[in-house]
Scaffold this motif. Structure first.
Motif, PDB file in Angstrom:
ATOM      1  N   SER A 175       0.734  -1.123   0.262  1.00  0.00           N
ATOM      2  CA  SER A 175       0.232   0.305   0.515  1.00  0.00           C
ATOM      3  C   SER A 175       0.788   1.358   0.159  1.00  0.00           C
ATOM      4  O   SER A 175       0.707   2.459  -0.951  1.00  0.00           O
ATOM      5  N   ASN A 176       2.168   1.130   0.743  1.00  0.00           N
ATOM      6  CA  ASN A 176       2.604   2.338   0.454  1.00  0.00           C
ATOM      7  C   ASN A 176       3.101   2.659  -0.770  1.00  0.00           C
ATOM      8  O   ASN A 176       3.802   3.297  -1.102  1.00  0.00           O
ATOM      9  N   ALA A 177       3.979   1.468  -1.422  1.00  0.00           N
ATOM     10  CA  ALA A 177       4.372   1.136  -3.270  1.00  0.00           C
ATOM     11  C   ALA A 177       4.168   2.382  -3.611  1.00  0.00           C
ATOM     12  O   ALA A 177       3.590   3.214  -4.482  1.00  0.00           O
ATOM     13  N   GLU A 181       9.218  -3.878  -3.804  1.00  0.00           N
ATOM     14  CA  GLU A 181      10.647  -2.863  -4.641  1.00  0.00           C
ATOM     15  C   GLU A 181       9.212  -2.443  -5.197  1.00  0.00           C
ATOM     16  O   GLU A 181       8.087  -2.620  -5.851  1.00  0.00           O
ATOM     17  N   ASP A 182       9.573  -0.678  -5.853  1.00  0.00           N
ATOM     18  CA  ASP A 182       8.547   0.120  -6.421  1.00  0.00           C
ATOM     19  C   ASP A 182       9.500   1.640  -7.445  1.00  0.00           C
ATOM     20  O   ASP A 182      10.260   1.892  -6.464  1.00  0.00           O
ATOM     21  N   ASN A 183       9.088   1.465  -8.442  1.00  0.00           N
ATOM     22  CA  ASN A 183       9.204   3.225  -9.026  1.00  0.00           C
ATOM     23  C   ASN A 183       7.927   3.945  -8.860  1.00  0.00           C
ATOM     24  O   ASN A 183       8.114   4.674 -10.271  1.00  0.00           O
ATOM     25  N   GLY A 222       1.518   0.073   8.902  1.00  0.00           N
ATOM     26  CA  GLY A 222       2.132   0.520   7.958  1.00  0.00           C
ATOM     27  C   GLY A 222       3.576   0.416   8.200  1.00  0.00           C
ATOM     28  O   GLY A 222       3.751  -0.981   8.779  1.00  0.00           O
ATOM     29  N   PHE A 223       4.729   0.707   7.649  1.00  0.00           N
ATOM     30  CA  PHE A 223       5.960   0.305   7.491  1.00  0.00           C
ATOM     31  C   PHE A 223       6.994  -0.179   8.606  1.00  0.00           C
ATOM     32  O   PHE A 223       6.885  -1.366   8.237  1.00  0.00           O
ATOM     33  N   TYR A 224       6.221  -0.036   9.624  1.00  0.00           N
ATOM     34  CA  TYR A 224       6.819  -0.849  10.816  1.00  0.00           C
ATOM     35  C   TYR A 224       6.240  -1.914  11.226  1.00  0.00           C
ATOM     36  O   TYR A 224       6.838  -3.275  11.494  1.00  0.00           O
TER      37      TYR A 224
HETATM   38  P1  ADP Z   1       1.479   5.973   6.830  1.00  0.00           P
HETATM   39  O1  ADP Z   1       1.870   5.561   4.809  1.00  0.00           O
HETATM   40  O2  ADP Z   1      -0.177   5.449   7.597  1.00  0.00           O
HETATM   41  O3  ADP Z   1       2.458   7.128   6.419  1.00  0.00           O
HETATM   42  P2  ADP Z   1       3.850   4.185   7.339  1.00  0.00           P
HETATM   43  O4  ADP Z   1       5.134   4.358   8.451  1.00  0.00           O
HETATM   44  O5  ADP Z   1       3.757   2.994   6.745  1.00  0.00           O
HETATM   45  O6  ADP Z   1       2.392   5.010   7.610  1.00  0.00           O
HETATM   46  O7  ADP Z   1       5.033   5.563   5.943  1.00  0.00           O
HETATM   47  C1  ADP Z   1       5.008   6.902   6.506  1.00  0.00           C
HETATM   48  C2  ADP Z   1       5.468   7.567   5.137  1.00  0.00           C
HETATM   49  O8  ADP Z   1       7.117   7.141   4.733  1.00  0.00           O
HETATM   50  C3  ADP Z   1       4.874   7.038   4.212  1.00  0.00           C
HETATM   51  O9  ADP Z   1       3.832   7.870   4.763  1.00  0.00           O
HETATM   52  C4  ADP Z   1       5.227   8.297   3.300  1.00  0.00           C
HETATM   53  O10 ADP Z   1       5.760   9.462   2.781  1.00  0.00           O
HETATM   54  C5  ADP Z   1       6.844   7.292   2.981  1.00  0.00           C
HETATM   55  N1  ADP Z   1       7.408   5.744   3.238  1.00  0.00           N
HETATM   56  C6  ADP Z   1       6.713   4.593   3.163  1.00  0.00           C
HETATM   57  N2  ADP Z   1       7.154   3.983   2.373  1.00  0.00           N
HETATM   58  C7  ADP Z   1       7.059   4.568   0.664  1.00  0.00           C
HETATM   59  C8  ADP Z   1       7.596   3.951  -0.288  1.00  0.00           C
HETATM   60  N3  ADP Z   1       7.634   3.238  -0.458  1.00  0.00           N
HETATM   61  N4  ADP Z   1       7.969   4.952  -1.360  1.00  0.00           N
HETATM   62  C9  ADP Z   1       7.938   6.166  -0.904  1.00  0.00           C
HETATM   63  N5  ADP Z   1       7.661   6.846   0.273  1.00  0.00           N
HETATM   64  C10 ADP Z   1       7.176   5.946   1.978  1.00  0.00           C
END
Ligand code: ADP
Length: 639
Positions: free
Chosen positions: A34-36, A76-78, A125-127
């Motif tokens: 979803s972040n990608a 990976e994403d572009n 998210g990411f964490y």
């Molecule tokens: P959220 O997605 O809920 O904002 P995350 O902790 O998942 O929280 O991500 C924090 C931030 O990091 C995102 O809002 C985005 O700005 C950046 N980010 C995360 N993954 C990516 C990615 N693959 N490419 C670019 N920015 C990213």
């Protein structure tokens, strides 16, 4: 380079995540994808509005790989990528969404399971990657930048960001998967088929291709020949990159392709709600403006709904490209609880966010959505009152605020959606239901305000209405009376407070008789008023009371409930005061007692007058400012 510390609060949340007992570890992949996808959205929007970028939509992809030997998974994403500062800012702090604050508000016993709740409700998210990882690295290059950087962290003890090499723009996240333990099997996530299943399950509708190397087998001819002289075949495995997700966003699909359950699943994932919405609303409009919308009416209000933190709005897409994730102009304030997506090919991509407000097409869409939501809510109210009641419990107050806002501009829209407790039906009813049940001779819609149904059921001044067999709407919320004042009438029937001077129930003879009696007792009534020393604006004989000796009503625009309400609102300057009217029942023995006392013993009559006033205050739930005086009075009269 020195290791940097996570912000203190982030560190705690991160620790919680790492040690989480959360069983659905698998959602990490959904979060990273979803972040990608968001990162690609951002670049896609830029690319499509900025000619000369040379990028087109078909260039974008997300790639997921698993390496069993090295125990790594990469995503990976572009997309737009991150600069060194952005890596710091975005990945050095967590819980920006207020989730940590929320966690602190939860009570101790709940804390054990809070990891799950937080992920469920906010998406950390990411964490979430740390649920299955010893170490995570993020290699990223921002679009338009020459430099790449590597963010690296093995968990709560901190992270580093160092310059690195990377070819194109975008982000490559590597998860170093933990070793299996007796309780936990982490290796399952290294299985390509398992990962593929997760992509299908959670990310099928992501609008960019999610590619994976999938191993396949095929039969190939060998050089060997069998007895009949034909070449022998054997099975051979090979890997092939394929797009795993179907890519068509759910809101672009027809009802025959996507069930309401699919939509509900989408809703819960996307808007972090664990409860099913009460209604899924799908719109496929063609005409002046063509668009598709997938909207949801939630059942429960988010914990911050009635606070300033809550951000309303719908996701807005133009031809499949996300323009805004919280477009407020698509929803009227009174329906700000609605969530969902609107996608139209008629909106210009180049439109700036400020201009959007004045966009004609957008206004048309917003107008349609408003009508549609109202219609759906009304339908729900009629067809499934129980579910509507659940919705109303969460958002009824919002509808009432909606009526009061902007000088009642939305009253027509909202009045049919209100519900109030009816004294005869003994349950909440709509105004339409009330009117339908009115006997032909009943002129008004009656209501009474107070703080509980039980107390309102005993309100003396409502006696004649009850006796006539008419229903009374019991209003127990602060906003209710203001709403009634704003509405004034419904379907041509005037809304009338039980405190009103004329309830429309009395014959002219009766009225005349009361007036005559009032004339006869004028001196006594004046005496009572004087004795009460400014506490009441008037003392009169009641048309309404049957069995009770006394009641308190008001004259003028401010009622007792409003007085109470205004005086509890913080920061409201001068205290407002309702003009109290003490109504006495001339046919009650208590009134006779008062008459006798007045004729024989003025001091006693004064005490009676005060006592009656205290009684009326008690009955209408108004505060007795001097309870000691009341107690003393009762004692004196008893001895
Ligand atoms: P959220 O997605 O809920 O904002 P995350 O902790 O998942 O929280 O991500 C924090 C931030 O990091 C995102 O809002 C985005 O700005 C950046 N980010 C995360 N993954 C990516 C990615 N693959 N490419 C670019 N920015 C990213």
């Amino acid at each position: 380079m020195a290791k940097k510390q996570f912000k203190a609060e982030s560190k705690r949340l991160l620790e919680m995540m790492i040690n989480s007992i959360y069983t659905h570890k698998e959602i990490f992949l959904r979060e990273l994808i979803s972040n990608a996808s968001d990162a690609i959205d951002k670049l896609c929007y830029r690319a499509l509005t900025d000619e000369g970028s040379g990028l087109s939509r078909g260039d974008f992809f997300i790639k997921v790989t698993a390496d069993e030997a090295n125990r790594t998974i990469t995503v990976e994403d572009n997309g737009i990528g991150m600069t060194a500062e952005e890596l710091e800012k975005n990945l050095g702090v967590i819980a920006r969404s207020g989730s940590l604050q929320f966690k602190q508000e939860m009570d101790e016993e709940k804390k054990a399971e809070s990891g799950a709740d937080i992920i469920g409700q906010f998406g950390v998210g990411f964490y979430s990657a740390f649920m299955i990882a010893d170490k995570v690295t993020v290699l990223s290059k921002a679009y338009g930048s020459e430099e790449a950087n590597l963010w690296e962290s093995a968990g709560a003890d901190g992270y580093t960001v160092t310059p690195a090499e990377k070819e194109g723009h975008g982000t490559l996240i590597t998860i170093y998967v933990k070793q299996d333990t007796e309780e936990e099997n982490y290796s399952e996530f290294l299985d390509t088929y398992r990962l593929r299943g997760l992509v299908k399950k959670y990310s099928d509708y992501v609008r960019y291709p999610i590619r994976m190397n999938v191993s396949k087998s095929r039969s190939v001819e060998t050089d060997e020949v069998d007895e009949e002289g034909k070449k022998k075949t054997k099975w051979e495995t090979y890997t092939e990159e394929e797009t795993v997700n179907s890519m068509v966003p759910i809101w672009q699909r027809s009802k025959s392709e996507v069930t309401d359950e699919d939509c509900v699943k989408f809703y819960k994932d996307r808007y972090f709600d664990q409860t099913d919405p009460v209604k899924v609303v799908r719109i496929s409009a063609e005409g002046a403006v063509s668009y598709k919308a997938l909207l949801f009416i939630p059942r429960e209000a988010p914990y911050n709904y009635y606070s300033r933190d809550y951000e309303a709005g719908l996701e807005l897409y133009a031809s499949g490209v996300m323009i805004m994730d919280k477009c407020k102009d698509l929803l009227p304030e009174c329906f700000r609880f609605v969530k969902g997506v609107v996608d139209s090919q008629d909106l210009s991509l180049n439109i700036s966010r400020e201009m959007l407000q004045h966009d004609r097409q957008l206004k048309t869409i917003a107008g349609n959505i408003e009508k549609k939501i109202k219609a759906e809510l009304k339908k729900l109210m009629e067809e499934d009152p129980e579910t509507y009641a659940a919705f109303y419990k969460s958002f009824g107050l919002q509808l009432k605020y909606g009526i009061l806002a902007d000088y009642g501009m939305k009253r027509e829209l909202l009045q049919d959606l209100l519900m109030f407790y009816s004294s005869t039906a003994q349950k909440p009813v709509s105004l339409a239901d009330y009117v339908k049940a009115m006997p032909e001779e009943q002129k008004y819609i009656y209501y009474a305000c107070g703080d509980s149904i039980a107390k309102l059921d005993k309100l003396p001044q409502a006696e004649p209405i009850r006796e006539a067999g008419y229903a009374i709407l019991y209003l127990t919320e602060d906003a209710d009376e203001f709403v009634m004042n704003m509405l004034g009438e419904y379907e041509g029937k005037q809304l009338k407070s039980v405190n009103a001077e004329d309830l429309g129930l009395e014959s002219t003879e009766n009225k005349e008789e009361t007036e005559k009696k009032e004339e006869q007792n004028k001196d006594l009534l004046d005496f009572v008023k004087e004795t009460l020393d400014g506490a009441v604006a008037a003392v009169k004989l009641s048309h309404k009371l049957k069995n009770s000796p006394v009641c308190l009503t008001t004259q003028g625009p401010i009622s007792l409930e409003m007085e109470r309400y205004f005086n509890t609102v913080p920061g409201a300057g001068e205290k407002v005061k309702a003009e109290r009217v003490l109504e006495l029942n001339a046919s009650h023995p208590v009134f006779a007692a008062l008459q006798i006392a007045w004729a024989q013993d003025r001091e006693k009559a004064k005490k009676y007058a005060k006592l009656l006033y205290f009684q009326s205050l008690l009955l209408s739930d108004a505060t007795i400012e001097d309870p000691a005086a009341y107690a003393e009075l009762v004692s004196e009269l008893m001895v």
